[in-house]
Design a protein around this motif. Structure first.
Motif, PDB file in Angstrom:
ATOM      1  N   ASN A 129      -9.560   3.559   3.468  1.00  0.00           N
ATOM      2  CA  ASN A 129      -8.514   4.650   3.340  1.00  0.00           C
ATOM      3  C   ASN A 129      -6.962   4.107   3.690  1.00  0.00           C
ATOM      4  O   ASN A 129      -6.157   4.870   4.207  1.00  0.00           O
ATOM      5  N   ALA A 485      -4.867   3.537  -1.331  1.00  0.00           N
ATOM      6  CA  ALA A 485      -5.850   4.529  -0.892  1.00  0.00           C
ATOM      7  C   ALA A 485      -5.178   6.007  -1.157  1.00  0.00           C
ATOM      8  O   ALA A 485      -5.858   6.998  -1.552  1.00  0.00           O
ATOM      9  N   ASP A 488      -6.362   6.520  -4.724  1.00  0.00           N
ATOM     10  CA  ASP A 488      -7.773   6.846  -4.763  1.00  0.00           C
ATOM     11  C   ASP A 488      -7.756   8.395  -4.237  1.00  0.00           C
ATOM     12  O   ASP A 488      -8.403   9.045  -5.061  1.00  0.00           O
ATOM     13  N   GLY A 668     -13.050   7.128  -0.300  1.00  0.00           N
ATOM     14  CA  GLY A 668     -12.214   7.287  -1.294  1.00  0.00           C
ATOM     15  C   GLY A 668     -11.655   8.675  -1.513  1.00  0.00           C
ATOM     16  O   GLY A 668     -10.465   8.911  -1.670  1.00  0.00           O
ATOM     17  N   ARG A 740      -8.691   0.411  -5.742  1.00  0.00           N
ATOM     18  CA  ARG A 740      -8.795  -0.504  -4.633  1.00  0.00           C
ATOM     19  C   ARG A 740      -9.827  -1.362  -4.855  1.00  0.00           C
ATOM     20  O   ARG A 740      -9.929  -2.369  -3.756  1.00  0.00           O
ATOM     21  N   THR A 743     -14.423   0.844  -2.980  1.00  0.00           N
ATOM     22  CA  THR A 743     -14.476   2.132  -2.108  1.00  0.00           C
ATOM     23  C   THR A 743     -15.633   2.161  -1.555  1.00  0.00           C
ATOM     24  O   THR A 743     -16.822   2.358  -1.940  1.00  0.00           O
TER      25      THR A 743
END
Length: 758
Positions: A129, A485, A488, A668, A740, A743
């Motif tokens: 995150n 993050a 996401d 995520g 990213r 996750t």
């Protein structure tokens, strides 16, 4: 430099820092004019920088500078953050670097002593995150001073024990009768551990009795002692404060100008006064600041103590000032109807709020009125009979006119528009909590804030133009990891956030405004806030992202911030305004001073937050069993952090109190998802909770969630069919995410999962 050692790592990093668009090896080689065998050196340097995490590969032959911590490396514990969590940073050859890393205990079955600020250790580091977490493998060294424990003394026939006041301190010290120093049951004490066997019970000796747990003011006392915030001023400092006179310096007489102070109604010190007048083609604004440099001079006991403290610390029931009250509340304070030495800046703005010019003045001023924000606002709003009414026409209306013009320029600049509500703990004269109220935010607040920002910008501009050393207030742009993050999480709400673009405040502002009237408004504000870097002090300029300013320094609060006093001294030296300016020794040590001031600022923030948590817990102590509405503000493998409506108090609901489901932590999505059914508790969700337990000593609230989880999202595969498998709590799993690249999903069983903040 010989050809065999060129280019070295410093040369490569310096080139990349100055040429961020040069990302490929070919770009770097061309820019550094690398030839022949030097290309082999460059290849090896890039390989080494990638291996130790200083650079990250962004393509087959492309790199970018990164502050990413290595997967396994040495860390140093630097601070306790606002949430009471122990934070570290990676250690490289040039000292600590990179983003904050949250301590997440020892790795696997390893156990060891609790680390503290100043300790170093070897750790495994992972990212989730946009945050980094460290699992400690080995603690290298303890901090220089033996670890003091602050807590409540509980008496027993053999003596007693000390229960720690900090949620992060897991120790309990046993105290023999001969070592209690007369402590009674319920006393708040400091204690030092005694040498003992590594595996035996920990014994200690009481060093000081600081108060009583049943004293309502204990909340701030514990925070002060727990964070080693100096309270008592040494005798030589007090002697100086009582006898010191301001330094004689050439001054401009400003006493005829009707400058006024506008502050909180309970303010004890007044740093700043303001004035505005209408010009034919714009506005003149004067911001006058207390001339603390005239009293607190380099090399004095006052100066050493002010630098040591770094800043004043504000609690609901008291202030721990940077300067003795003889200065902070009297001699240096811009009290009304008394002449005071000042440092002022006169700024000329055009009709649209664009600054045309400014000049700094070392002068003598007189505050013509002391108004609270409420009194100033009431007068502007047309309410009669208040303290602000006599100043409406001569002072307040021109101030608001200039503020409206500056509002146009501010809108064009588009600073980050995060306007998060603040809570104020109301304390009665006997120290008891009488209520928790949301701080009202008037235009009067925004007006003073905007004028202070303009004065701070003027200080940075002048000093930079004159080539003077100074401390900038720097706010870096969000890191790639935090932006990924954010993307996401927004994706789980069907909100798109394109990565790859340079972070800009107007993008965040558009995101906030687009969802201001939706159920997600509070959650998006929280997530945007978490994506931001922390502001720091630095002798090098990197701009202020949040305010969207290219140069910024703190100038307007020298009574309560040492950084501002340094800027005042720099202005005095650079403009030839006296003999009490910035010394060569201080100018040479600005790097160390900046680091120290960042530490003291964060120490104060952590102590203030901790005291407020305790006051909130005291306020809610008789409401155990009551039901509240709250919003989920954090999701971890161990459970949910929930902020209660009304008070804004933060509590924790461990996974064991959710249900009998087997919960998967989807990092995520910032959600706990029930295996099989796909039901979920997620970030931002409004839930009904029961207050199950209150621990005023630690400021903790334990909550039981009463609301059912949200149903599975349409079309979403339940965690069991997403590659997850049964495993011990904390086992990572999950597929690559688009934003990213990966996750992680961690699982936590209902049984055996440890609670966090409670």
């Amino acid at each position: 430099m010989g050809s065999m050692s060129f280019p070295d790592r410093e040369t490569v990093l310096d080139f990349i820092a100055k040429n961020p668009s040069a990302t490929t090896k070919q770009d770097i080689a061309r820019g550094l004019k690398v030839k022949g065998r030097e290309r082999q050196n460059l290849r090896q340097v890039l390989k080494d920088l990638e291996a130790d995490g200083t650079l990250e590969r962004t393509g087959k032959r492309a790199w970018a500078k990164t502050d990413t911590p290595p997967p396994t490396g040495v860390i140093i514990f630097e601070e306790i953050d606002d949430d009471g969590e122990l934070m570290a940073r990676s250690v490289g050859r040039d000292g600590a670097f990179g983003p904050p890393i949250r301590f997440a205990g020892y790795s696997g079955k390893s156990k060891g002593p609790a680390p503290g600020i100043g300790d170093k250790g070897l750790a495994r580091i992972n990212e989730a995150n946009g945050e980094y977490h460290a699992k400690l493998l080995k603690l290298f060294e303890k901090r220089d001073e033996e670890s003091q424990l602050t807590g409540r003394f509980e008496r027993n026939p053999k003596g007693g024990r000390v229960i720690p006041a900090s949620r992060k301190d897991k120790r309990t010290l046993l105290i023999d009768k001969s070592d209690t120093k007369g402590a009674e049951d319920g006393d708040l004490v400091t204690a030092m551990p005694k040498p003992g066997k590594p595996n035996g019970p920990a014994f200690g000796v009481v060093t000081e009795i600081i108060g009583r747990m049943d004293d309502p003011r204990a909340a701030s006392l514990l925070a002060i002692y727990g964070h080693d915030i100096p309270v008592e001023f040494p005798k030589d400092v007090l002697n100086e404060a009582e006898t010191i006179k301001p330094l004689n310096a050439p001054r401009e007489d400003l006493t005829h100008i009707p400058l006024i102070t506008i502050d909180p109604h309970d303010a004890r010190d007044h740093d700043d006064a303001v004035y505005a007048e209408k010009l034919d083609d714009g506005w003149k604004v004067i911001v006058a600041i207390a001339d603390v440099a005239a009293y607190v001079r380099p090399g004095t006991a006052l100066d050493r103590e002010a630098q040591k403290r770094g800043n004043s610390t504000y609690f609901p029931d008291r202030v721990v000032p940077m300067l003795p009250f003889e200065l902070s509340a009297d001699a240096c304070s811009l009290v009304d109807n008394e002449d005071r030495p000042c440092m002022a800046v006169e700024m000329i703005f055009d009709q649209s709020g664009t600054k045309r010019s400014h000049r700094f003045i070392r002068g003598t001023m007189r505050s013509h009125a002391k108004l609270s924000y409420e009194e100033a606002q009431a007068a502007i709003d047309g309410k009669t009979g208040g303290a602000g009414e006599p100043w409406l026409k001569p002072v307040l209306k021109p101030l608001w006119g200039a503020f409206e013009a500056l509002g146009e320029a501010r809108a064009r600049r588009a600073p980050l528009a995060l306007d998060l509500p603040e809570k104020r703990v109301e304390i009665s004269e006997d120290g008891k909590v009488t209520g928790i109220v949301e701080k009202e935010r008037f235009d009067a607040h925004k007006l003073i804030e905007e004028f202070m920002i303009q004065a701070n910008v003027a200080a940075a501009e002048t000093l930079e133009k004159l080539g003077s050393p100074l401390l900038y207030r720097v706010h870096d742009q969000p890191s790639d990891a935090k932006l990924a993050a954010l993307a996401d999480f927004l994706q789980t709400m069907d909100i798109k956030w394109a990565l790859g673009e340079r972070p800009q405040t107007h993008r965040f502002n558009r995101l906030l405004s687009d969802h201001a009237d939706t159920e997600h408004a509070g959650t998006i504000s929280e997530i945007v806030l978490r994506s931001q870097a922390q502001a720091v002090y630095a002798p090098e300029n990197a701009g202020h992202f949040g305010l969207n300013l290219s140069k910024y320094a703190h100038f307007t609060s020298p009574i309560r911030r040492y950084s501002d006093l340094i800027v005042h001294r720099a202005l005095i030296s650079a403009l030839g305004l006296g003999d009490d300016g910035l010394t060569k020794e201080m100018a040479a040590s600005l790097e160390d001073i900046a680091s120290h001031l960042v530490d003291t600022e964060r120490r104060s923030m952590a102590a203030e937050r901790e005291a407020t948590d305790r006051y909130l817990a005291l306020y809610l102590a008789d409401k155990v069993g009551a039901e509240f509405e709250g919003r989920i503000t954090g999701v971890t493998p161990a459970g949910l952090f929930i902020r209660l409506g009304g008070t804004g108090a933060d509590g924790f609901s461990p996974i064991s109190k959710l249900s009998d489901d087997y919960w998967v932590h989807d990092e995520g999505a910032m959600a706990l998802i029930a295996r099989g059914s796909g039901k979920r508790f997620e970030m931002g969700q409004v839930v009904k909770v029961e207050l199950a337990e209150v621990t005023p000593l630690q400021g903790g609230l334990l909550l039981k969630v009463l609301s059912p989880p949200r149903p599975k999202k349409p079309g979403e595969k339940p965690p069991a069919s997403r590659g997850g498998r049964s495993g011990p709590p904390g086992r990572s799993r999950g597929k690559m995410s688009k934003a990213r690249k990966k996750t992680r999903q961690k699982t936590s069983r209902k049984k055996g999962a440890k609670g966090g903040k409670s």
